[in-house]
Design a protein around this motif. Structure first.
Motif, PDB file in Angstrom:
ATOM      1  N   LEU A  48     -16.820   0.575 -10.853  1.00  0.00           N
ATOM      2  CA  LEU A  48     -16.735   0.116  -9.664  1.00  0.00           C
ATOM      3  C   LEU A  48     -15.968   1.500  -8.517  1.00  0.00           C
ATOM      4  N   PRO A  49     -16.446   1.505  -7.195  1.00  0.00           N
ATOM      5  CA  PRO A  49     -15.544   1.997  -6.367  1.00  0.00           C
ATOM      6  C   PRO A  49     -14.017   1.296  -6.010  1.00  0.00           C
ATOM      7  N   PHE A  50     -12.945   2.122  -5.599  1.00  0.00           N
ATOM      8  CA  PHE A  50     -11.506   0.779  -6.068  1.00  0.00           C
ATOM      9  C   PHE A  50     -11.488   1.291  -4.215  1.00  0.00           C
ATOM     10  N   LEU A  56      -2.739   0.366  -1.363  1.00  0.00           N
ATOM     11  CA  LEU A  56      -1.581   1.245  -1.047  1.00  0.00           C
ATOM     12  C   LEU A  56      -1.125  -0.504  -0.437  1.00  0.00           C
ATOM     13  N   ILE A  57      -1.741  -1.768  -0.049  1.00  0.00           N
ATOM     14  CA  ILE A  57      -1.465  -2.954  -0.048  1.00  0.00           C
ATOM     15  C   ILE A  57      -0.393  -3.353  -1.334  1.00  0.00           C
ATOM     16  N   ALA A  58      -0.578  -2.974  -2.595  1.00  0.00           N
ATOM     17  CA  ALA A  58      -0.332  -3.098  -3.912  1.00  0.00           C
ATOM     18  C   ALA A  58       0.632  -1.770  -3.447  1.00  0.00           C
TER      19      ALA A  58
END
Length: 114
Positions: A48-50, A56-58
């Motif tokens: 699936l597309p990430f 960036l938040i992680a």
């Protein structure tokens, strides 16, 4: 002795490479190389597309989490150093964290919905 060791090593390497070449099996069958999904052909692509924004938040969370763990040793340092030095170092560290947070906020990285 060194020549004997080199000759034995070379013979063993050649034997291993010959055995590996003869024992490799190649599967060109489409069913055997495709991902298994209960015996049926896959309905959609498995990857699936990430979300780059989620990444960036992680990443920001991990950075600030690690920096917060650096606050804990400052409690031990406060007992062995002068109160002025402890106060200045904690304030400097907090200012750097707040400037980084402000920078991320101004860039719009913290806005979940764009």
């Amino acid at each position: 002795m060194i020549i004997m060791t080199t000759i034995i090593s070379a013979i063993l390497i050649m034997l291993i490479s010959i055995l590996n070449l003869s024992s490799k099996k190649s599967f060109y069958d489409r069913e055997k190389t495709s991902p298994f999904e209960c015996g049926f052909d896959p309905k959609n692509f498995a990857r699936l597309p990430f979300s780059l924004h989620f990444f960036l938040i992680a990443l920001i969370f991990v950075i600030f989490d690690v920096e917060l763990t650096l606050f804990l040793p400052m409690i031990l340092i406060s007992n062995s150093s002068s109160p002025l030095y402890t106060f200045m170092s904690v304030n400097l560290f907090t200012m750097i964290l707040l400037l980084g947070l402000f920078h991320e906020w101004k860039q719009g990285t913290l806005n979940w919905v764009k």
